[in-house]
Motif scaffolding. Structure first.
Motif, short mmCIF file in Angstrom:
data_model
loop_
_atom_site.label_atom_id
_atom_site.label_comp_id
_atom_site.label_asym_id
_atom_site.label_seq_id
_atom_site.Cartn_x
_atom_site.Cartn_y
_atom_site.Cartn_z
N VAL A 35 -8.76 10.47 6.58
CA VAL A 35 -8.83 9.13 5.88
C VAL A 35 -10.24 8.59 6.05
CG1 VAL A 35 -8.02 6.98 5.45
CG2 VAL A 35 -6.58 8.79 5.40
N ARG A 36 -10.62 8.14 7.41
CA ARG A 36 -11.75 7.84 7.69
C ARG A 36 -12.81 8.46 7.12
NH1 ARG A 36 -11.56 9.00 12.65
NH2 ARG A 36 -10.18 7.20 13.18
N ILE A 39 -13.31 7.64 3.47
CA ILE A 39 -13.71 6.26 3.15
C ILE A 39 -15.37 6.20 3.24
CG2 ILE A 39 -13.66 3.89 4.13
CD1 ILE A 39 -10.68 4.25 4.64
N MET A 80 -6.20 5.71 1.51
CA MET A 80 -7.26 5.20 1.72
C MET A 80 -7.37 3.63 1.10
SD MET A 80 -9.81 7.93 -0.07
CE MET A 80 -11.10 6.96 -0.32
N ALA A 84 -8.46 1.07 4.02
CA ALA A 84 -9.47 0.37 3.61
C ALA A 84 -9.26 -1.17 3.62
CB ALA A 84 -10.03 0.72 2.26
N HIS A 115 -15.60 -2.31 0.54
CA HIS A 115 -15.45 -1.11 0.00
C HIS A 115 -15.50 -1.32 -1.46
CE1 HIS A 115 -14.34 0.39 3.88
NE2 HIS A 115 -13.54 -0.88 3.97
#
Length: 249
Positions: A35-36, A39, A80, A84, A115
């Motif tokens: 996920v990191r 992003i 995400m 986020a 984001h």
């Protein structure tokens, strides 16, 4: 921890409750790693650039290694969306419900602006991830002591979420459109003046006559003037609702 059989798959993934296959070598990746990386790609290149293959490449792994943890891009986008948002800051001490909700709403907008792709994600259901639920819980807690029922608290917070989501998506989309076509915005008043017939659009004609659109229109998604105006209108309604509820008790 094994996945709960009655838990929706996307919820299990967001909460770290999805079982990972034990076949093959011990996995070197985690859902958090995946996920990191996703992003980071979305922040740098936009949401369209995110794919399982691109994330795998960024992590130096095979795409199949990702599928042991996240079964599809759709699942990845769900996680995400929760990751986020991050966790809300603690509410200030000793503030009333209205001040607390303004603080909360400003915090949501600040988190989302980190984001810009966030507004492009579809809303697939009510909040269910740990971060989204932390925000939900904080807003509900701000209404403690108002005299509202638990059901009414949920209604107030859901209405506030709807306002913030709409304003956030509108402001980011308009800012992007302005960056691409500033002349369309700067000539907006002059364009309307040429096509508006006061007999057909009397209220809009009054707005034009008052000079509301004479100044060139610009859009900056960091300008909270419109957001704050609408937020205060919404909270005015909530305040009146709370007063009415208290009077009826």
């Amino acid at each position: 921890m094994s996945e709960q059989p009655d838990l929706p798959a996307d919820v299990a993934l967001m909460w770290g409750l999805r079982a990972v296959s034990k076949r093959g070598p011990k996995p070197s990746l985690t859902v958090e790693d995946i996920v990191r990386a996703a992003i980071e790609i979305a922040d740098a290149e936009g949401l369209a650039a995110v794919s399982m293959a691109r994330v795998a490449e960024r992590l130096g792994n095979s795409t199949m290694a990702l599928y042991r943890h996240v079964k599809s891009k759709d699942d990845l986008l769900v996680v995400m969306q929760d990751a986020a948002l991050e966790r809300p800051r603690p509410m200030p001490d000793g503030v009333d419900w209205r001040t607390a909700l303004v603080f909360w709403a400003d915090g949501v907008m600040t988190a989302v602006r980190k984001h810009r792709w966030y507004s492009k994600l579809a809303i697939s259901g009510p909040p269910a991830g740990p971060n989204n639920l932390a925000w939900f819980d904080a807003a509900l807690g701000a209404l403690d002591g108002t005299g509202l029922s638990e059901e009414s608290k949920v209604g107030v917070v859901m209405g506030l979420m709807t306002y913030i989501q709409g304003q956030m998506r509108l402001s980011l989309d308009l800012a992007a459109a302005y960056a691409d076509h500033p002349d369309t915005f700067s000539r907006y008043g002059a364009t309307l003046a040429r096509v508006i017939d006061p007999r057909e659009y009397p209220a809009l004609a009054q707005v034009l006559a008052a000079g509301v659109f004479e100044e060139p229109t610009t859009f900056d998604d960091s300008d909270d003037t419109d957001f704050d105006f609408g937020l205060q209108l919404y909270l005015d309604g909530v305040e009146r609702f709370i007063e009415r509820v208290c009077q009826d008790k």
